[in-house]
Design a protein around this motif. Structure first.
Motif, short mmCIF file in Angstrom:
data_model
loop_
_atom_site.label_atom_id
_atom_site.label_comp_id
_atom_site.label_asym_id
_atom_site.label_seq_id
_atom_site.Cartn_x
_atom_site.Cartn_y
_atom_site.Cartn_z
N ARG A 64 0.87 -1.17 0.00
CA ARG A 64 0.00 0.00 0.00
C ARG A 64 0.90 1.22 0.00
N LEU A 65 0.70 2.12 -0.95
CA LEU A 65 1.55 3.31 -1.08
C LEU A 65 0.68 4.55 -1.02
N HIS A 66 1.24 5.60 -0.47
CA HIS A 66 0.46 6.82 -0.26
C HIS A 66 1.27 8.03 -0.71
N SER A 67 0.62 8.92 -1.45
CA SER A 67 1.25 10.17 -1.88
C SER A 67 0.22 11.28 -1.82
N LYS A 68 0.68 12.44 -1.41
CA LYS A 68 -0.19 13.61 -1.32
C LYS A 68 0.53 14.79 -1.95
N ALA A 69 -0.14 15.46 -2.90
CA ALA A 69 0.42 16.65 -3.54
C ALA A 69 -0.49 17.83 -3.24
N PHE A 70 0.13 19.00 -3.05
CA PHE A 70 -0.61 20.20 -2.67
C PHE A 70 -0.72 21.16 -3.85
N LEU A 71 -1.92 21.68 -4.00
CA LEU A 71 -2.21 22.66 -5.04
C LEU A 71 -2.37 24.00 -4.36
N ASP A 72 -1.37 24.86 -4.50
CA ASP A 72 -1.39 26.12 -3.76
C ASP A 72 -2.22 27.16 -4.49
N ASN A 73 -2.85 28.01 -3.70
CA ASN A 73 -3.62 29.13 -4.23
C ASN A 73 -3.26 30.35 -3.39
N ASP A 74 -2.81 31.39 -4.07
CA ASP A 74 -2.39 32.57 -3.32
C ASP A 74 -3.24 33.78 -3.68
N GLY A 75 -4.54 33.58 -3.68
CA GLY A 75 -5.43 34.73 -3.78
C GLY A 75 -6.24 34.78 -5.06
N GLY A 76 -7.52 35.07 -4.92
CA GLY A 76 -8.35 35.35 -6.07
C GLY A 76 -8.97 34.14 -6.72
N LEU A 77 -8.50 32.94 -6.40
CA LEU A 77 -9.02 31.76 -7.08
C LEU A 77 -10.21 31.19 -6.33
#
Length: 747
Positions: free
Chosen positions: A253-266
């Motif tokens: 079992r493998l786990h990965s997490k990626a972050f989608l950054d938002n710096d305003g207005g979205l």
């Protein structure tokens, strides 16, 4: 609701089962691949679009009568599943009305009918032979503009898909060999770049006509029954090859997490939201189960992707990582099951905005899938060399608009952002300017062509030191560029990127992340005065106003004295940077791949007065760092070392092993230190260092306020075993958990 990969499972019951001799099979197999090459050459020769001829953002293919992929071009991998989905949508929607007949072609760019976003326009055609459906063929390319709120149709401010331009469900564009001018004119009436889109449409038709002629000739020579049988057998061959490979890998079992950054207005609900694409990959026997259920809900902004984007990301990760020596076709999806409820950021429900999804949520699907598949491959001595750190994250889109000599506004897409450094492997560094992981045959913008066609002048373009993720093997360098506006009128730029405050290109097994997207704008600079004086200035030397840039900047004006500088992301590193040999690090310094400051700060080097590496002093310095790491705190103590001999079961990368001793299995460092039982997360017993100083890890300078970086080291030898990006205060990542017959795969 749970969606599965059943939508991409071939039904080959209508294929003949004639036995084909091996020579005939190979001849027809290679001919099918040659036909896709001919399709691609035709498309590129007619189109002329920068997306096609520079970015290779297109693909072609041949499909069984039910739409199953039998052969595909090797350009952009994310289209591998899209074209099959488009073909099936045409079969389902158009079979009765308006009907599917010889000489027809159907156009689709609806993201809920198979495309990744509306800018990807697909055209599929049935191939009839003596009155019977032999196969389908298709071609797809990214078009420069399909309407919507913003030139280039990346509609950053969109809150639903209705604002993102023309989106066509399966529509008959060519009827019995005759182009429907009403549909053609409808499409051109929705784009700001009608001449370019007009050529793209002709190129798609030409690519399909090439395949129809070639497949007809192939059936004439070998018979339709034989051709269909070879296509079906190719799918069976690929499925068998992938299943055999999976069967040799340990269940995990493998786990990965990626972050989608938002710096305003979205995000209208939160100015500083940070979203997640969360993957749990379970490998059992000869099957793979991708579960994205823990990903963030879909959002108001354009960063979502539909199910087609989810499958595109999985395909782009799976094909080169575990199916590198198999024919790329439908068979590779048969061992795959996908779970992702509707309404998530990576399986958005209509009418979510998705125009950016191919480069946002869909891209992070590829990142997480690549990380999990690589870590799975790294649990095998035989496949360790196929594993890699996470490749470069999504590009910083650069779309320029301005008035030309005739006063008409033109849209230009600059492709320099694709020249990213490749990720590192266990046995080598990442390639310099390898390009994006999901584009097999990639080019970038030609300087002379850009300067001739657009109001831009290059001040510099070249490799960027320290951009590749640090490690025993480092990521490859990305290519940066500096531009100034020259001769344009009413020029606006659009920039938008994730990986702005989040390192997306993670390192692996102790390696550091690669560079984040970086962009600098100088308004009202003294660039022309400096050029007139005979010097080409660096960005740091220029005077002028430097506004704060955001990741998703949107539209802004550029004048003749303005300068734009960009550095794209780069692939991550592999292994502890302190383990990079001094001789290799000296070569990096000599070439300019690593700066002296980074050699000291990141790699623990000691330099002499003339800037050379002092090997003995460097080893002493590194030993002191490892000793400091050994004294770092751990959440749990080390287990009592098992008595008796140890038997190595298999690797977990090239620094950790699963060993059997005392009737149990353990996670052990290569130094011999037993860190944890194999059935529990090992990080809780590792030496831990937490930091928010992203600059200490490499080229980056910004980190989302809700995130932190962690380094986990072996308490026995002090070598790094993992470098993770996590939410502040989050539990330890549990990225690799080996399964036994009596485990469920739950963490």
């Amino acid at each position: 609701m749970t969606t599965t990969a059943d939508t991409t499972t071939a039904d080959t019951t209508n294929a003949d089962t004639t036995t084909i001799d091996p020579i005939t099979f190979e001849v027809i197999r290679h001919r099918l691949l040659a036909i896709t090459d001919e399709q691609g050459a035709t498309l590129a020769a007619i189109s002329g679009s920068t997306h096609v001829v520079e970015a290779s953002d297109y693909n072609v293919g041949l499909y069984l009568p039910d739409g199953s992929v039998a052969a595909m071009g090797r350009t952009i991998l994310s289209h591998a599943s899209s074209m099959a989905a488009i073909t099936r949508s045409v079969i389902e929607d158009c079979g009765r009305s308006p009907g599917i007949n010889p000489g027809d072609m159907f156009i689709v760019n609806d993201p809920w009918k198979g495309t990744v976003h509306a800018q990807d326009v697909g055209l599929v055609a049935p191939i009839y032979y003596r009155g019977e459906l032999l196969a389908w063929t298709g071609a797809m390319c990214h078009m420069v503009d399909v309407g919507g709120m913003t030139p280039g149709s990346f509609c950053i401010d969109a809150t639903d898909s209705y604002q993102e331009g023309l989106q066509m469900p399966p529509t008959k564009l060519v009827d019995g060999g005759e182009v429907r001018t009403d549909v053609w004119n409808l499409i051109l009436g929705h784009t700001r770049m009608a001449p370019t889109v007009n050529l793209d449409l002709r190129a798609l038709i030409g690519a399909n006509n090439t395949a129809v002629r070639a497949m007809t000739a192939l059936a004439d020579k070998y018979g339709a029954r034989t051709v269909r049988t070879v296509m079906a057998n190719l799918i069976e061959l690929s499925e068998r090859r992938l299943r055999n490979r999976l069967a040799l890998l340990p269940d995990a079992r493998l786990h990965s997490k990626a972050f989608l950054d938002n710096d305003g207005g979205l995000a209208r609900s939160s100015e500083n939201a940070t979203y997640e694409v969360d993957l749990v990959l379970t490998k059992r026997g000869d099957t793979l189960s991708f579960d994205f259920s823990a990903s963030s809900p879909q959002v108001d902004g354009y960063v979502n992707c539909a199910y087609s984007g989810l499958m595109a990301g999985i395909a782009a990760a799976l094909l080169p990582t575990l199916a590198f020596d198999a024919p790329w076709n439908e068979g590779l999806f048969k061992p795959v099951e996908v779970t992702c409820p509707d309404g998530l950021i990576c399986n958005a429900a209509r009418p979510a905005a998705v125009s950016g999804g191919a480069l946002e949520a869909g891209w992070l699907v590829e990142m997480t899938a690549t990380e999990c598949l690589s870590k799975l491959a790294a649990c095998s001595d035989g496949l360790l060399r196929e594993a890699q750190a996470t490749p470069a994250g999504g590009p910083d889109k650069f779309v320029l608009t301005g008035a030309g000599d005739n006063g008409a506004r033109q849209t230009y897409v600059i492709m320099d952002c694709l020249a990213t450094g490749g990720a590192a492997y266990a046995h080598r560094d990442g390639a310099w300017t390898q390009g994006q992981h999901n584009i097999e045959r990639q080019k970038i913008s030609n300087v002379e062509a850009v300067e001739m066609d657009s109001p831009l002048l290059y001040l510099w373009r070249g490799l960027v030191a320290d951009s590749g993720g640090a490690g025993r093997n480092r990521g490859g360098m990305s290519m940066g560029a500096v531009y100034t506006v020259h001769g344009g009128r009413d020029v606006t730029a659009l920039n938008s990127a994730h990986g702005w405050e989040v390192p997306n290109s993670y390192g692996i097994f102790g390696g550091y992340p690669g560079a984040q997207n970086t962009r600098t704008v100088v308004h009202g600079s003294d660039v022309r005065a400096r050029l007139a004086a005979g010097t080409i200035p660096s960005v740091d030397e220029l005077s002028g106003d430097r506004p704060v840039m955001r990741g998703r900047q949107g539209l802004y004006h550029l004048g003749d004295d303005d300068v734009l500088a960009t550095v794209p992301q780069a692939g991550g590193g592999w292994g502890d940077p302190l383990d990079r040999p001094a001789a290799a690090l000296q070569d990096d310094l000599d070439f300019g791949a690593v700066t002296p400051e980074a050699a000291v700060r990141v790699y623990g080097a000691v330099l002499t007065g003339d800037g050379r590496i002092d090997a003995a002093a460097t080893e002493t310095s590194r030993a002191a760092v490892r000793a400091r790491r050994r004294n770092l705190p751990a959440e749990l103590p080390l287990p009592e070392a098992p008595a008796g001999p140890r038997v190595r079961v298999h690797p977990m990368g090239d620094g950790l092993d699963i060993v059997e001793a005392g009737g149990a299995r353990w996670v052990a460092c290569a130094c011999g230190c037993v860190i944890a039982p194999a059935d529990e997360p090992w990080r809780a017993r590792a030496a831990l260092e937490t930091s928010r100083d992203v600059h200490a890890f490499g080229h980056a300078t910004r980190l989302d306020e809700g995130l932190e970086l962690r380094r986990y080291a072996c308490p026995g030898c002090g070598s790094l075993k993992a470098t993770d990006v996590v939410r502040v205060g989050a539990p330890h990542p549990d990225d690799i958990r080996l399964l036994t017959a009596d485990t469920s795969g739950e963490a």
